[in-house]
Design an enzyme around this catalytic site. Sequence first.
Site, short mmCIF file in Angstrom:
data_model
loop_
_atom_site.label_atom_id
_atom_site.label_comp_id
_atom_site.label_asym_id
_atom_site.label_seq_id
_atom_site.Cartn_x
_atom_site.Cartn_y
_atom_site.Cartn_z
N ASP A 1 0.85 -1.19 0.00
CA ASP A 1 0.00 0.00 0.00
C ASP A 1 0.89 1.25 0.00
O ASP A 1 1.81 1.35 0.82
CB ASP A 1 -0.86 -0.04 1.27
N ASP A 2 0.61 2.18 -0.89
CA ASP A 2 1.31 3.48 -0.90
C ASP A 2 2.84 3.34 -0.99
O ASP A 2 3.57 4.20 -0.48
CB ASP A 2 0.98 4.29 0.37
N CYS B 1 -6.42 3.87 -3.80
CA CYS B 1 -6.61 2.51 -3.33
C CYS B 1 -7.72 1.67 -3.97
O CYS B 1 -7.46 0.69 -4.66
CB CYS B 1 -6.82 2.61 -1.84
N ARG C 1 -7.32 -1.53 -6.73
CA ARG C 1 -7.63 -2.91 -6.34
C ARG C 1 -8.74 -3.50 -7.21
O ARG C 1 -8.71 -4.68 -7.60
CB ARG C 1 -8.01 -2.96 -4.86
N LYS D 1 -5.90 -5.86 3.41
CA LYS D 1 -6.85 -4.77 3.18
C LYS D 1 -7.67 -5.01 1.91
O LYS D 1 -7.11 -5.17 0.84
CB LYS D 1 -6.05 -3.48 3.07
N HIS E 1 -10.97 -3.12 0.96
CA HIS E 1 -11.36 -1.79 0.47
C HIS E 1 -12.19 -1.79 -0.81
O HIS E 1 -12.10 -0.89 -1.63
CB HIS E 1 -10.12 -0.88 0.29
N SER F 1 -8.55 1.08 4.70
CA SER F 1 -7.21 1.53 5.07
C SER F 1 -7.04 1.57 6.58
O SER F 1 -8.00 1.78 7.32
CB SER F 1 -6.94 2.94 4.53
N HIS G 1 1.11 2.09 4.24
CA HIS G 1 0.11 3.12 4.49
C HIS G 1 0.24 3.59 5.94
O HIS G 1 0.45 2.77 6.83
CB HIS G 1 -1.27 2.52 4.25
N ASP H 1 -0.14 -0.60 -4.95
CA ASP H 1 -1.48 -0.14 -5.37
C ASP H 1 -1.49 1.28 -5.91
O ASP H 1 -2.40 1.69 -6.60
CB ASP H 1 -2.51 -0.29 -4.24
N ASN H 2 -0.47 2.05 -5.55
CA ASN H 2 -0.30 3.42 -6.06
C ASN H 2 0.98 3.98 -5.45
O ASN H 2 1.59 3.33 -4.59
CB ASN H 2 -1.50 4.33 -5.73
N LYS I 1 0.98 9.84 -5.19
CA LYS I 1 -0.35 9.26 -5.00
C LYS I 1 -1.45 10.26 -5.35
O LYS I 1 -1.35 11.43 -5.02
CB LYS I 1 -0.50 8.83 -3.53
#
Length: 538
Positions: free
Chosen positions: A40-41, A82, A86, A135, A137, A160, A248, A302-303, A333
């Site tokens: 994540d992130d 996010c 996904r 996660k 989401h 998140s 994240h 994811d980003n 992001k």
Amino acid sequence: MAGAFTSFLSGMLLCGLLLHAVFKVDKPSKKPNFIIILADDIGWGDLDANHPEGKANNTPYLNMMADQGLRLTDFHSPASTCSPSRAAILTGRYGLRNGVTHNFAVDSVAGLPLSEVTLPQLLQKVGYYTAMIGKWHLGHNGQYSPTNRGFDYYLGIPYSNDMGCTDIPGYNLPQCLPCNGSETQRNVQGGCYSKVGLPLIENSSIMEQPLDLWTLTEKYKSAAVRIIHNARERGQPYLLYIALAHMHVPLAPPRTPSAAYHPDDIRVYSASLRDMDSLVGAVKSASDDTDKDNTLIWFTGDNGPWEEKCQYAGHVGPFIGKWQTNRGGGSAKRTTWEGGHRVPTVVYWPGRIPANTTSSALLSGMDIFPTLLSLAGMTPLSDRCYDGIDATNVLLYAEQTGHEFLFHPNSGAAGKFGDLQTVRTGRHKAFYITGAAEACGGATGRQQLHDPPLIFDLERDEAEETPLKVGTPEYQAVVERISRRREELLWDIATDKSVSAADYSTDGSAAPCCDPRQAVCRCPTRLGKIRSIKPQNS
Ligand SMILES: *[C@@H]1O[C@H](CO)[C@@H](O)[C@H](O)[C@H]1NC(C)=O
Ligand SMILES: *[C@@H]1O[C@H](CO)[C@@H](O)[C@H](O)[C@H]1NC(C)=O
Ligand SMILES: *[C@@H]1O[C@H](CO)[C@@H](O)[C@H](O)[C@H]1NC(C)=O
């Protein structure tokens, strides 16, 4: 052969056809296992192996995976935030088709539209055991939860890790520093506590709420190892999708007996990165110990990094989006600058993917869907359009052909969510709209429309600083190709009968809650009132 094949494809319609092409894939006789690890992130520059000078030592296990596998240097998350990213990974489709163009909330009543068919749903049909850790989401309420969307097993948090309601959304570290007292002392209401207002869900039951973030890595690690070993014992092929809480915020790096991290400590991010890497290492070694030659591990993000988080944000490497930062605002992001979607990616499959190789094929997280289906010997559904391509030949046979065109959707920095505002082809990238996210320090930029589009040559200018001069032969040639394809795609989506619409409505009763007396179930709403929620699960 590749060249002829590509030009054959480019003469056809876009929708759904790429996947029906027959590639020179020799199908493994046994169905392979798949492990997708989605950070994540994370920033492109967070992977040590992406830096030839090799100064940092934060990702030793991922570096080892790259040494023994394939590093993809021009791989892009399907969106810069996010939920849309996904959704596109699990459906192989742009957000404009699957309906998910921005994030779901704690109290979202719905999620990924039920008309969408996910990768695990299809793999289940050909005998796969499908498990997810981490996660989700994509909607946690009722039929939108992971176990209703194709996963046989689920352990994780529904959104998140900063969406816990005992803390202000967007917080960076749990508000109290971890105490060194006993567990009971630590969790005294109003005193120092180490837990956050998040539920940990197994299948469809809340197992823990509030959640101890410091034990989450270990919980994920042991669940992953157990799933891998059990599947091996049953002799059943599996898909394990691990969507990490790392990187994240809030970051919860392992506590040391001598010192807890102070919020200002610049080592927090790299300590968390090493913690993430240790989890990747545990998964890799469980896989190596069981069904090594038959398991593909695909690590990606994811980003890009959440720049406004300053020392708690990752690193974009050379992809700094200088045109934008020169005008103010962040370029990672939520934006379509390279830092927003170019993500560190390593694919590992001993004996099948050549070791210690790198590819700069232009690929996307949407390609995971058709590629894994193809490796499992399955064709995708013929009633809908897909945007991902089968990248098997890039993975297994060192072919360099990726997407001829790849579109990057707006993820909140400018204009309408989901709009395809940036187009990539070869070394060139065109911006029809530019926009910035919040930078560290709070600066923001403004949205700008570009007609004619800004075009950057990423080979000469990876920082995206100076666009090509309009009217030069190079500019003209690129703009004509890109504009034509953009028109075709927009028409294709506008006339696509398989487009889904997501319901983004919210209702307090949709927020996960295990006990209405818990502080985490009596959170202030946006209106500042205390609401009470009836328990959804016992
Ligand atoms: C979740 O499902 C698995 C079967 O896949 C089962 O073994 C486990 O006990 C379930 N857990 C809960 C909390 O229901
Ligand atoms: C642990 O708690 C004790 C007593 O509250 C305190 O004296 C000590 O400094 C604490 N240690 C750390 C590392 O915070
Ligand atoms: C990987 O390849 C590079 C050159 O391309 C070489 O310097 C390096 O030693 C190789 N690493 C391993 C583990 O084989």
